[in-house]
Design a protein around this motif. Structure first.
Motif, PDB file in Angstrom:
ATOM      1  N   ALA A   1      -3.366   8.388 -12.934  1.00 15.35           N
ATOM      2  CA  ALA A   1      -4.798   8.171 -12.772  1.00 15.35           C
ATOM      3  C   ALA A   1      -5.393   9.185 -11.795  1.00 15.35           C
ATOM      4  O   ALA A   1      -6.539   9.636 -11.983  1.00 15.35           O
ATOM      5  N   ASP A   2      -4.653   9.568 -10.771  1.00 19.04           N
ATOM      6  CA  ASP A   2      -5.121  10.583  -9.836  1.00 19.04           C
ATOM      7  C   ASP A   2      -5.229  11.962 -10.507  1.00 19.04           C
ATOM      8  O   ASP A   2      -6.094  12.749 -10.168  1.00 19.04           O
ATOM      9  N   ARG A   3      -4.365  12.207 -11.430  1.00 17.61           N
ATOM     10  CA  ARG A   3      -4.386  13.479 -12.140  1.00 17.61           C
ATOM     11  C   ARG A   3      -5.624  13.600 -13.021  1.00 17.61           C
ATOM     12  O   ARG A   3      -6.179  14.672 -13.208  1.00 17.61           O
TER      13      ARG A   3
ATOM     14  N   GLU B   1       3.636   3.260  -9.351  1.00 24.63           N
ATOM     15  CA  GLU B   1       3.427   4.557  -8.703  1.00 24.63           C
ATOM     16  C   GLU B   1       3.164   5.645  -9.745  1.00 24.63           C
ATOM     17  O   GLU B   1       2.306   6.500  -9.560  1.00 24.63           O
ATOM     18  N   LYS B   2       3.897   5.587 -10.846  1.00 28.09           N
ATOM     19  CA  LYS B   2       3.689   6.555 -11.921  1.00 28.09           C
ATOM     20  C   LYS B   2       2.287   6.406 -12.515  1.00 28.09           C
ATOM     21  O   LYS B   2       1.612   7.398 -12.788  1.00 28.09           O
TER      22      LYS B   2
ATOM     23  N   ARG C   1      -8.602  12.274 -12.435  1.00 31.41           N
ATOM     24  CA  ARG C   1      -9.829  12.474 -11.640  1.00 31.41           C
ATOM     25  C   ARG C   1     -10.028  13.861 -11.283  1.00 31.41           C
ATOM     26  O   ARG C   1      -9.887  14.848 -11.305  1.00 31.41           O
TER      27      ARG C   1
ATOM     28  N   ARG D   1       0.823  -1.218   0.000  1.00 32.66           N
ATOM     29  CA  ARG D   1       0.000   0.000   0.000  1.00 32.66           C
ATOM     30  C   ARG D   1       0.856   1.267   0.000  1.00 32.66           C
ATOM     31  O   ARG D   1       0.371   2.345  -0.317  1.00 32.66           O
TER      32      ARG D   1
ATOM     33  N   VAL E   1      -0.410   5.221 -10.959  1.00 34.56           N
ATOM     34  CA  VAL E   1      -1.386   5.692  -9.971  1.00 34.56           C
ATOM     35  C   VAL E   1      -1.434   7.211  -9.940  1.00 34.56           C
ATOM     36  O   VAL E   1      -2.503   7.807  -9.883  1.00 34.56           O
ATOM     37  N   ARG E   2      -0.280   7.848 -10.024  1.00 37.34           N
ATOM     38  CA  ARG E   2      -0.250   9.317 -10.052  1.00 37.34           C
ATOM     39  C   ARG E   2      -0.928   9.870 -11.296  1.00 37.34           C
ATOM     40  O   ARG E   2      -1.609  10.892 -11.237  1.00 37.34           O
TER      41      ARG E   2
END
Length: 106
Positions: A102-104, A96-97, A106, A41, A99-100
């Motif tokens: 995908a967060d951008r 990690e790249k 949203r 996590r 996930v970052r």
């Protein structure tokens, strides 16, 4: 998967070799790889633990070179573990790249 294989290879090398003081680093590397698996996590921490595991195995190789001077078959297993830990770290950083990114979105 890479970290589990790395931990297994390091443990096999630990039990095959005659026990020297420098083999404590092998046990530490195997424990660190096993602990890193469960930090899924926290990918940044996981990547840093992989880097620490790489440094521990490199320190083990330096210690073995100082004590024995030559490497046998058992000493080649941690080198494969170094490659596997490197691949695991690369995969963790790629995740990690992703996930970052995908967060951008949203």
């Amino acid at each position: 998967m890479f970290l589990l294989l790395a931990a297994i290879l390091v443990l096999v090398c630990f039990f095959v070799r005659l026990f020297h003081w420098v083999d404590v680093l092998l046990a530490a590397s195997a424990a660190l790889s096993a602990y890193t698996i469960f930090q899924y996590r926290r990918r940044i921490v996981q990547a840093r633990l992989c880097l620490a595991g790489l440094f521990v195995l490199i320190a083990w190789y330096i210690g073995v070179a100082a004590v024995e001077g030559e490497a046998g078959i058992a000493e080649s297993l941690p080198m494969v573990a170094v490659i596997l830990i490197f691949l695991a770290r690369k995969g963790i950083l790629d995740d990690e790249k992703l996930v970052r990114a995908a967060d951008r979105i949203r």
